[in-house]
Design a protein around this motif. Structure first.
Motif, PDB file in Angstrom:
ATOM      1  N   GLU A 159      27.098 -46.389  -5.032  1.00 11.93           N
ATOM      2  CA  GLU A 159      26.719 -46.331  -6.469  1.00 11.93           C
ATOM      3  C   GLU A 159      28.622 -45.169  -6.400  1.00 11.93           C
ATOM      4  N   ALA A 160      29.016 -45.190  -6.338  1.00 11.28           N
ATOM      5  CA  ALA A 160      30.087 -44.358  -6.058  1.00 11.28           C
ATOM      6  C   ALA A 160      30.954 -44.981  -7.455  1.00 11.28           C
ATOM      7  N   GLU A 161      31.393 -46.692  -7.489  1.00 12.52           N
ATOM      8  CA  GLU A 161      31.415 -47.749  -8.503  1.00 12.52           C
ATOM      9  C   GLU A 161      30.802 -48.018  -9.563  1.00 12.52           C
ATOM     10  N   GLU A 162      29.596 -47.289  -9.231  1.00 10.70           N
ATOM     11  CA  GLU A 162      28.584 -46.937 -11.093  1.00 10.70           C
ATOM     12  C   GLU A 162      28.651 -46.225 -11.220  1.00 10.70           C
ATOM     13  N   ARG A 163      29.670 -45.171 -10.861  1.00  8.59           N
ATOM     14  CA  ARG A 163      29.731 -43.374 -11.447  1.00  8.59           C
ATOM     15  C   ARG A 163      30.845 -43.874 -12.645  1.00  8.59           C
ATOM     16  N   VAL A 164      31.797 -44.041 -11.332  1.00  8.06           N
ATOM     17  CA  VAL A 164      33.105 -44.685 -11.796  1.00  8.06           C
ATOM     18  C   VAL A 164      33.016 -45.402 -13.145  1.00  8.06           C
ATOM     19  N   SER A 165      32.681 -46.627 -12.938  1.00  2.00           N
ATOM     20  CA  SER A 165      32.342 -47.328 -14.503  1.00  2.00           C
ATOM     21  C   SER A 165      31.866 -47.081 -15.519  1.00  2.00           C
ATOM     22  N   SER A 166      30.618 -45.555 -15.385  1.00  2.48           N
ATOM     23  CA  SER A 166      29.934 -45.076 -16.472  1.00  2.48           C
ATOM     24  C   SER A 166      30.668 -44.104 -16.529  1.00  2.48           C
ATOM     25  N   LEU A 167      31.423 -43.439 -15.754  1.00  2.00           N
ATOM     26  CA  LEU A 167      32.320 -42.701 -16.367  1.00  2.00           C
ATOM     27  C   LEU A 167      33.898 -43.514 -17.528  1.00  2.00           C
ATOM     28  N   ALA A 168      34.303 -44.014 -16.978  1.00  2.00           N
ATOM     29  CA  ALA A 168      35.467 -45.118 -17.720  1.00  2.00           C
ATOM     30  C   ALA A 168      34.784 -45.247 -18.861  1.00  2.00           C
ATOM     31  N   GLN A 169      33.921 -45.936 -18.968  1.00  2.00           N
ATOM     32  CA  GLN A 169      32.750 -46.730 -20.481  1.00  2.00           C
ATOM     33  C   GLN A 169      32.901 -45.800 -20.943  1.00  2.00           C
ATOM     34  N   LYS A 170      32.434 -44.708 -20.940  1.00  2.00           N
ATOM     35  CA  LYS A 170      31.943 -43.037 -21.615  1.00  2.00           C
ATOM     36  C   LYS A 170      33.296 -42.884 -22.411  1.00  2.00           C
ATOM     37  N   GLU A 171      34.722 -42.702 -21.040  1.00  2.00           N
ATOM     38  CA  GLU A 171      36.096 -42.395 -22.074  1.00  2.00           C
ATOM     39  C   GLU A 171      36.416 -43.335 -22.637  1.00  2.00           C
ATOM     40  N   LEU A 172      36.150 -44.600 -22.247  1.00  2.00           N
ATOM     41  CA  LEU A 172      37.005 -45.756 -23.482  1.00  2.00           C
ATOM     42  C   LEU A 172      35.952 -45.741 -24.818  1.00  2.00           C
ATOM     43  N   TRP A 215      38.042 -42.802 -26.373  1.00  2.00           N
ATOM     44  CA  TRP A 215      39.075 -42.764 -26.990  1.00  2.00           C
ATOM     45  C   TRP A 215      39.206 -44.032 -28.180  1.00  2.00           C
ATOM     46  N   ALA A 216      38.435 -45.065 -28.335  1.00  2.00           N
ATOM     47  CA  ALA A 216      38.745 -45.808 -28.865  1.00  2.00           C
ATOM     48  C   ALA A 216      37.606 -45.333 -29.777  1.00  2.00           C
TER      49      ALA A 216
END
Length: 81
Positions: free
Chosen positions: A23-36, A39-40
Motif C-alpha cells: 500500500e505504501a509503495e502504491e501511494r508513493v508511486s501515485s504521488l511521484a507520478q503526480k509530481e512528475l 513538473w513535466a
C-alpha cells in the motif's frame, strides 16, 4: 499448541507487513507520478525549429537534450567500471 499459535501470529504479522508495504509503495508511486506530471507540465514546449540548410543531417539540439544525454552516458559508463 503454542508453537502453532506462534507460527500463525508470525505469518499474520508478515502478511500484514507485506500488505502495508504494498500500500505504501502504491501511494508513493501515485504521488511521484503526480509530481512528475506537474513538473513535466512546467517544461517549455517549443515546436520543431525549421533549419535553413541544405545539409540533410543538420539539426538543432537543445541544451536540455545535451545535458540529458550527457547524464545517461555517465550512468552507463559508471556501470561498466
Amino acid at each position: 499448541m503454542k508453537p502453532k499459535l506462534n507460527k500463525l501470529i508470525t505469518l499474520l504479522l508478515l502478511l500484514g507487513t507485506f500488505a502495508f508495504l504494498m500500500e505504501a509503495e502504491e501511494r508513493v508511486s501515485s504521488l511521484a507520478q503526480k509530481e512528475l506530471s506537474r513538473w513535466a507540465s512546467l517544461l517549455p514546449v517549443k515546436p520543431e525549429a525549421k533549419i535553413d540548410s541544405i545539409n540533410p543531417y543538420d539539426h538543432s539540439v537543445s541544451l536540455l537534450h545535451v545535458i540529458m544525454i550527457d547524464s545517461t552516458d555517465k550512468k552507463v559508463n559508471s556501470l561498466h567500471n
